[in-house]
Design a protein around this motif. Structure first.
Motif, PDB file in Angstrom:
ATOM      1  N   ASN A  21       0.782  -1.239   0.000  1.00  0.00           N
ATOM      2  CA  ASN A  21       0.000   0.000   0.000  1.00  0.00           C
ATOM      3  C   ASN A  21       0.810   1.282   0.000  1.00  0.00           C
TER       4      ASN A  21
ATOM      5  N   HIS B 141      -3.480  12.697  -3.979  1.00  0.00           N
ATOM      6  CA  HIS B 141      -2.793  11.734  -3.105  1.00  0.00           C
ATOM      7  C   HIS B 141      -3.733  11.271  -1.997  1.00  0.00           C
ATOM      8  N   TYR B 142      -4.404  12.239  -1.392  1.00  0.00           N
ATOM      9  CA  TYR B 142      -5.358  11.880  -0.335  1.00  0.00           C
ATOM     10  C   TYR B 142      -6.461  10.995  -0.901  1.00  0.00           C
TER      11      TYR B 142
ATOM     12  N   VAL C 236      -6.512   9.056  -3.584  1.00  0.00           N
ATOM     13  CA  VAL C 236      -6.062   7.706  -3.954  1.00  0.00           C
ATOM     14  C   VAL C 236      -5.804   6.893  -2.694  1.00  0.00           C
ATOM     15  N   HIS C 237      -5.198   7.523  -1.726  1.00  0.00           N
ATOM     16  CA  HIS C 237      -4.913   6.805  -0.486  1.00  0.00           C
ATOM     17  C   HIS C 237      -6.199   6.338   0.170  1.00  0.00           C
ATOM     18  N   THR C 238      -7.188   7.216   0.207  1.00  0.00           N
ATOM     19  CA  THR C 238      -8.458   6.849   0.820  1.00  0.00           C
ATOM     20  C   THR C 238      -9.137   5.731   0.036  1.00  0.00           C
TER      21      THR C 238
ATOM     22  N   LEU D  94      -7.918   3.283  -1.183  1.00  0.00           N
ATOM     23  CA  LEU D  94      -7.378   1.965  -0.839  1.00  0.00           C
ATOM     24  C   LEU D  94      -8.287   1.224   0.145  1.00  0.00           C
ATOM     25  N   ASP D  95      -9.012   1.987   0.937  1.00  0.00           N
ATOM     26  CA  ASP D  95     -10.003   1.377   1.835  1.00  0.00           C
ATOM     27  C   ASP D  95     -10.953   0.501   1.045  1.00  0.00           C
ATOM     28  N   VAL D  96     -11.469   1.083  -0.021  1.00  0.00           N
ATOM     29  CA  VAL D  96     -12.459   0.356  -0.807  1.00  0.00           C
ATOM     30  C   VAL D  96     -11.793  -0.769  -1.583  1.00  0.00           C
TER      31      VAL D  96
ATOM     32  N   ASP E 218      -9.214  -2.495  -0.613  1.00  0.00           N
ATOM     33  CA  ASP E 218      -9.033  -3.587   0.356  1.00  0.00           C
ATOM     34  C   ASP E 218     -10.346  -4.313   0.584  1.00  0.00           C
ATOM     35  N   GLU E 219     -11.387  -3.519   0.744  1.00  0.00           N
ATOM     36  CA  GLU E 219     -12.704  -4.089   1.004  1.00  0.00           C
ATOM     37  C   GLU E 219     -13.113  -4.999  -0.146  1.00  0.00           C
TER      38      GLU E 219
ATOM     39  N   PRO F 194     -17.474   7.289  -5.969  1.00  0.00           N
ATOM     40  CA  PRO F 194     -17.560   8.554  -6.687  1.00  0.00           C
ATOM     41  C   PRO F 194     -17.479   9.706  -5.693  1.00  0.00           C
ATOM     42  N   THR F 195     -16.986  10.795  -6.146  1.00  0.00           N
ATOM     43  CA  THR F 195     -17.119  12.012  -5.363  1.00  0.00           C
ATOM     44  C   THR F 195     -17.857  12.995  -6.256  1.00  0.00           C
TER      45      THR F 195
END
Lengths: 126, 1259
Positions: free
Chosen positions: A12, A29-30, A32-34, A36-38, A40-41, A63-64
């Motif tokens: 990661n 960056h924030y 893409v990093h966030t 990673l939660d999804v 992983d899920e 989506p945002t």
């Protein structure tokens, strides 16, 4: 055209992350990093099924308001994350898939380079 | 479900909607049947086959039965489906023809005409039969007649349009049967009507949709038409189909918006582009939001209105379908896409309006879902709803910032105006939520009302979101929300609350190595720590930021200045210092020792040169850089010796330190790979395997506690070691990038010094590298003086001068002038002292320091070498020549050592076969000035030659041959070779046959010398000789010393020839030559050459009749198989011991080959009687075995009568066998005593004439 493309190692950390425009790099960056939660899920939730189907594309991660974040995971658990402008309606699922496939090919080329150490940051010529 | 309070006729938009069926005819009758009918109709499902290949469905039918009125029938062009009567039923109970003709028929006709006028074909006539009624009537007709009449009159070819229902109110099987038939009919007809009418409707709708490119087309109109279809499906409880209608509308609209964005605008769409004036959010609590629907119908809806309405309908249907989570997911998509669409359509939206709308909508959706699910369901589906929560949080945050609710001072007038405008756009609260305390509307209104209320709501939402994210494992998302919260706290001037969130986020980013977020978060944290007054943490964060490549130079310099300004402050408490980790300030790259092997003797100077890479953007003046060193007394003294020093050279004294991969996560850089090794444990007794396993050698690296980031990196972990041993370097200015710093130290105590910490001090700020890894050590040793003596060549050769190197290692001893080595002299070894011999003094590092003349004084007993003066830890080297006097090695066999020059030391003869040289050891004891004990040194010399001798005969003439072999690698010059008789008998002379007096003998070669023996009187039985030859290395011209000759002593016995053996082969008589295959005669004559001599006196000698005789055995052997010996090949003869006594033996032999053939061998043995000792040499074992001879027995008698006859002393003897008695023995004559005069002669053999085969053997 994606606004941000990231290659993320199995552990990661980012192997490569590039965004256009560059001035808002941090935001991506924030994001893409966030995402990673999804990732992983999704990997853990349907991991078995994905492996069986050899389906690497994870689809829309989340989506945002302004962006859509898509994910892709290789068999070696290297993740590709792509951020696309929401207003860019020309990009449908198929286009995203083919972009990921191209990215995967490029990544494979990098891995084939005998001078590249797996796990190192990837340098792009451009 | 919220039931409508006031159903508005004629359309009732509720779940209670049912397909309309009209009833004409006898209303009373229908009223009586209605309860049963409405109860029975939905009881059984019916399969609905659909057009367009849609899957058939089982459907439970219900109907709304209304009285037939003409107004109910739809007029031409009316698209309403909900009010469409799908079936018309005429009820009659008539069983009387008269009545039928009088009233019913007319009524029916009228009814049919009305239907026809509206071209409605879905009708049914029900004739109810009632037995009870029949009985009352007199003129009863057969039951069927009325039905038949009706069928006849109305059901033209559609006889099934008239059904009979018998006794509907009775409870009989017939009634039941009749009901079932009727209901089936009713359902079938209803479905037929649905299929037909819906199909027609869909066709019309599709036609309408195809016209969408035409100018006058209106989306809103089309919307209403398709929604009508959706309503019908909903009415039929086909929610899936209903949803499809809305989804199609949704997609159509979305596509138009996208096309609009692409420049393909539709006229009707411009209407949706009107500025947003109301943002009151989604309304999901009513199944149908009539208000919005009417707006659409009137074509007055805004984009938000349309979207809201559409979503509320989708939501309703999804909830019917038990898919609340899809509602949440779709809601998020909808909110995002609405925001996008408004942007795309360039709709003007007041700032904050969309935030309000989204916030309200999120909460509305969440509350709606909560309203229809229980707690457990919600908790297990957080993943679906958390997106809405975080979206709402985000929106509330931006509203707060917009309305000045986050700033410390509170909102200003501009903010207040904006707030008022936003609240105005919300309108009044909807009646359906007016009584709900926590309605989204109330929440928003309250949150915007005051700073405190906003804080409360925002914190509530944020905490709830973080908690939800955390509970489903979305840690990163939780941290991101936490960071927003931290930002909020920072704005609210409560950094202590912000810190926790920032630390948490930073830890997360550090763990996964995300450089930019790390930098950003650190910057925020630095601000926070500064405000909190956490000086150490702030300085540490600052140092990290100052070295951060992701920041601009200005920013880095700012943080660097922060550190410097703190460092320059006068502190109140002088002892106070702040310890910070070094790695962010500077990184240790490499370290170089001089001397390179990092071993230094006591008093020596060691310098350590380190390269430190400064991470700071500006040059930094550091007051002091220190290396803390740990001292330990090394147990292993070997490490301290000069030997270790010379043998263990590290590459070049440079230790490289791995660069710290700072941005990489812990999983990558700091966790080393597992080092696994196999482990086998064997039992000591039988070596069988006891245990096996795998050992991880770096467990201590892997299992240590993960170091927590930033705050815990601080001083607590940095214990400064205060040891006595510190290497210091003061006043260093570190430039950005690599810097070289040199430390010097003088070694004092012997031991091992381990470099532990590196520390740079900057006023009260100390940057500490707590562990220097890999381990770096240097050693200080103290060494005893030593003397080492070793030959220069591989081995020392005896007899010639050889060089030996002396090495004195001074160690801690200082060699003074006058110190000398005393060597005890050894007789057999000389120490040669050439003039101008110099000793060289080297430093510890093998660098030449000086040289000095070496003075060597020799007396009888002692050789004294005076050493040049040399300081401690130096080497003195010089060479001396030694000469081992040669000794004569013993010759094997018949020689004994007599008067050999025996060396003083132990003389060891290790001459072996092969090319090993004999060696001699000399031990020298040396007295050294630093010790009271003598050092004994053994020097081994090798004898370069090996000598052998042999006796040669020619008749009675005798020769001695000496062979000298050179075993060494050197060439030698041999001179003055001499052979003398050590007994010095006068009658014996040795005449040299060697021509040259000087001869060269090359390495690994041999030289032969021959002397002839001459005697005048009877020769002695043995001869003692000494061979001597002078030798000197061939290469060297002149030697300073005269060398002793090489000697070799040996003894020759029985060298005098006693017998002459002569053999002769003659061809058969009458022929000139021998022929193959024909017998030839072999004549052997054995002649005694001397009278009785001393040597003859042995057991075989027999004395009889004043003459002596001895017994000999001869044997004819042809080893090369050239001859076949016919008859007896051996025999024993009695030989008189007198000169010229001759014994002849005749034998017959047959040549087997043609050509010049050598004669067969004739061997002579001494035939000894049996009684002698067991030291006989039995040469012909087989012969004795075969013949089992006793002394007396003669061989001749036993063997078959051959033609060979032995003459002379043949006497027959008793043929008694003495089995078990000792056998007679044979002894070969010494080689000198028998001379074969016919040796080497050959006989010509020609092939026989009749022999056609010629064998030629080539060997």
């Amino acid at each position: 055209m994606a606004v941000c493309v990231a290659v993320i190692a199995k552990e990661n950390y980012p192997l490569y992350i590039r965004s256009i425009p560059t001035e808002n790099e941090l935001k991506f960056h924030y994001m893409v990093h966030t995402s990673l939660d999804v990732v992983d899920e999704k990997i853990s939730a349907m991991g078995k099924a994905l492996v069986d189907q050899r389906e690497l594309y994870l689809g829309l991660l989340y989506p945002t308001e302004d962006y859509k974040v898509y994910g892709y995971v290789t068999n070696s658990k290297v993740k590709f994350v792509m951020v696309v402008d929401s207003s860019n309606t020309a990009l449908r699922d198929n286009e995203i898939r083919s972009m990921f496939r191209k990215l995967h090919n490029s990544y494979t080329d990098v891995m084939c380079n005998p001078f590249y150490n797996p796990g190192d940051r990837i340098q792009s010529r451009r | 479900m919220d039931a409508p309070e006031e159903p508005l006729p004629p359309v009732i938009y509720t779940m209670e909607n049912k397909p309309i069926v009209t009833c004409a005819g006898d209303q009373n009758l229908f009223t009586s049947i209605y309860p049963t009918l409405s109860q029975q109709l939905p009881r059984e499902p019916m399969e609905w086959r659909r057009s367009y290949g849609r899957a058939p469905k089982m459907i439970h039918l219900e109907s709304n039965f209304v009285q037939f009125k003409e107004e109910l029938l739809p007029k031409e062009g009316n698209k309403a489906l909900l009010t469409f009567p799908f079936l018309h039923i005429y009820w009659t109970e008539c069983c009387d023809t008269e009545v039928y003709k009088a009233t019913v028929k007319d009524d029916l006709t009228k009814w049919q005409n009305v239907l026809k006028a509206y071209s409605s074909v879905d009708w049914l006539i029900v004739v109810v039969e009632n037995d009870a009624k029949k009985k009352n009537k007199t003129n009863i007709l057969p039951r069927a007649s009325i039905v038949d009449k009706i069928r006849n009159d109305f059901c033209n070819k559609q006889s099934d349009r008239c059904v009979v229902l018998s006794d509907p109110l009775k409870d009989s099987s017939r009634t039941q049967e009749s009901w079932n038939a009727f209901l089936t009919k009713l359902r079938t007809l209803l479905l037929m009507s649905f299929t037909k009418n819906l199909g027609k409707f869909e066709d019309d709708m599709r036609t309408l949709r195809e016209k969408r490119t035409e100018p006058g087309w209106s989306f809103c109109e089309y919307f209403m038409v398709q929604e009508e279809l959706a309503f019908v499906f909903e009415m039929l409880q086909q929610f899936e189909d209903a949803l499809v209608q809305y989804d199609e509308l949704d997609a159509l609209f979305s596509q138009y918006v996208v096309n609009f964005g692409a420049g393909d605008g539709a006229n009707w769409l411009t209407f949706f582009c009107q500025p947003v004036k109301s943002w009151n959010g989604l309304i999901l609590r009513k199944p149908i939001d009539m208000e919005k629907r009417e707006l659409i119908q009137r074509q007055e809806a805004t984009l938000l209105d349309l979207r809201s309405y559409l979503f509320s309908r989708q939501c309703t249907l999804l909830l019917f379908l038990q898919r609340p989570w899809e509602v949440a997911q779709r809601a998020l998509e909808l909110l995002h896409s609405c925001v996008q669409e408004l942007k795309l359509l360039e709709v003007s939206v007041p700032p904050g309006a969309l935030d309000c709308w989204v916030f309200l909508s999120c909460l509305e959706v969440l509350q709606r879902i909560e309203g229809c699910c229980d707690r457990a369901q919600i908790d297990s589906n957080i993943a679906h709803t958390v997106g809405l929560w975080s979206y709402a949080t985000e929106k509330l945050k931006s509203l707060g910032y917009l309305c000045g609710l986050v700033s410390e001072k509170g909102p200003n007038s501009e903010d207040l105006n904006r707030t008022v405008d936003l609240l105005a756009g919300l309108g009044a609260e909807r009646p359906e939520t007016a009584n709900t305390a926590q309605s989204p509307y109330k929440k928003l209104k309250e949150a915007l009302s005051s700073v405190e209320a906003f804080e409360k709501h925002y914190l509530d939402l944020s905490h709830a979101t973080i908690e939800m994210f955390t509970s489903i494992g979305r840690i990163r998302s939780a941290k991101l929300v936490g960071k927003d919260l931290a930002e909020f706290y920072m704005r609210k001037k409560s950094p202590q609350k912000a810190e926790m969130y920032l630390q948490g986020a930073l830890k997360n980013y550090l763990a996964e190595g995300w450089a930019l977020p790390i930098t950003h978060t650190r910057k925020q944290l630095a601000e926070c720590q500064k405000r909190l007054g956490q000086i150490e943490n702030y300085l540490q964060t600052s140092s990290l930021l100052a070295s951060d490549q992701h920041l601009t130079t200005d920013e880095r310099e700012y943080f660097c200045r922060e550190i410097l300004s703190f460092a320059s402050q006068q502190t109140d408490s002088p002892g106070h210092r702040v310890a910070l980790p070094m790695h962010s300030f500077a990184q240790l790259r490499d370290l170089r020792f001089t001397p390179a092997n990092a071993v230094v003797h006591v008093g020596g100077v060691l310098s350590v040169e380190i390269t430190v890479c400064s991470q700071m953007p500006v040059p930094i003046h550091v007051e002091q850089i220190a290396i803390h060193v740990h001292f330990s007394i090394e147990k292993n003294s070997y490490r301290k010796t000069a030997e270790w020093l010379t043998k263990h050279k590290t590459a070049n004294g440079v230790v490289n330190f791995p660069a710290e991969a700072s941005p990489f996560p812990t999983s990558q850089s700091s966790l080393p790979a597992l080092e696994l090794y196999e482990m086998f444990e064997r039992s000591p007794s039988d070596n069988s395997l006891n245990t096996t396993g795998i050992i991880c050698k770096n467990v201590h690296m892997l299992l240590r506690r993960q170091e927590s980031s930033t705050s815990l990196e601080a001083s607590s972990g940095l214990a400064l070691e205060d040891g006595a041993h510190v290497l210091r370097c003061a006043g260093v200015t570190l430039q950005p990038g690599p810097n070289t710093i040199v430390f010097r130290t003088q070694a004092r105590e012997p031991g091992t010094y381990t470099l532990r910490q590196l520390c740079a001090s900057l006023g009260p700020v100390w940057f500490v590298l707590p562990h220097i890894y890999p381990l770096v050590q240097y050693d200080v040793y103290s060494q005893e003086p030593q003397l080492l003596v070793e030959p220069l060549a591989d081995s020392l050769l005896a007899g010639i001068p050889q060089k030996v190197k002396f090495t004195v290692t001074t160690g801690h001893y200082t060699v003074k002038n006058g110190d000398s080595l005393q060597l005890s002299n050894v007789d057999a070894m000389l120490i040669l002292c050439p003039e101008e011999n110099r000793a060289v003094i080297y430093s510890n590092t093998r660098e030449k320091v000086s040289d000095a003349l070496l003075r060597v004084q020799s007396s009888d007993k002692v050789t004294s070498i005076s050493l040049p003066a040399a300081p401690t830890y130096h080497l003195i080297e010089f060479e001396l020549e030694v000469l081992s006097l040669p000794s004569a090695p013993a010759a094997g066999g018949e020689s004994t050592l007599l008067g050999v020059t025996e060396p003083h030391g132990k003389h060891k003869d290790t001459q072996k076969t092969g090319h090993c040289m004999a060696t001699t050891d000399h031990k020298v004891s040396i007295d050294c000035p630093w010790s009271i004990y003598s050092t004994v040194i053994a020097l081994t010399f090798s004898v370069p030659f090996r000598t052998t001798h042999s006796l040669l005969s020619s008749g009675t003439r005798k020769y001695v041959q000496v062979c000298v072999q050179n075993l060494s690698e050197l060439d030698f010059q041999l001179s003055d070779s001499r052979l003398v008789d050590t007994h010095d008998s006068t009658d014996l002379r040795l005449i040299p046959l060697n021509t040259e007096s000087e001869q060269c003998i090359h390495s690994r070669q041999a030289v032969f010398f021959v002397w002839e023996l001459k005697w005048t009187q009877e020769p002695p039985p043995s001869l003692h000789c000494r061979f001597s030859t002078g030798f000197s290395p061939a290469s060297e011209e002149q030697l300073s010393v005269s060398l002793k000759p090489y000697t070799y002593e040996f003894q020759v016995e029985n060298f005098f020839t006693l017998y002459n053996v002569r053999a002769e082969i003659s061809p058969p008589p009458g022929t000139e030559h021998c022929r193959t295959g024909s017998l030839c005669s072999l004549d052997v004559s054995i002649t005694r050459l001397s009278d009785l001599l001393e040597v003859d006196k042995d057991e075989a000698l027999m004395e009889s009749d004043e003459y002596f005789s001895t017994k000999l055995m001869y044997e004819v052997v042809d080893n090369s198989s050239n001859w076949a010996v016919c008859g007896k090949s051996s025999g024993v003869i009695s030989m008189p011991v007198t000169a010229q006594a001759t014994h002849r033996v005749h034998m017959e032999v047959m040549p087997l080959f043609a050509g010049y053939l050598p004669l067969p061998d004739v061997r002579l043995f001494k035939y000894l009687p049996h009684h002698s000792a067991q030291s006989s040499q039995l040469d012909a074992d087989s012969w004795i075995e075969n013949d089992s001879l006793s002394v007396d027995k003669h061989v001749d008698d036993q063997l078959d009568s051959g033609s060979v006859k032995s003459r002379g002393s043949v006497h027959s003897a008793a043929s008694s066998e003495h089995k078990g008695l000792p056998m007679p023995r044979l002894r070969a004559l010494p080689p000198g005593q028998a001379f074969n005069s016919s040796a080497g002669t050959q006989v010509l053999v020609i092939p026989s004439k009749d022999d056609h085969v010629l064998e030629v053997s080539v060997t």
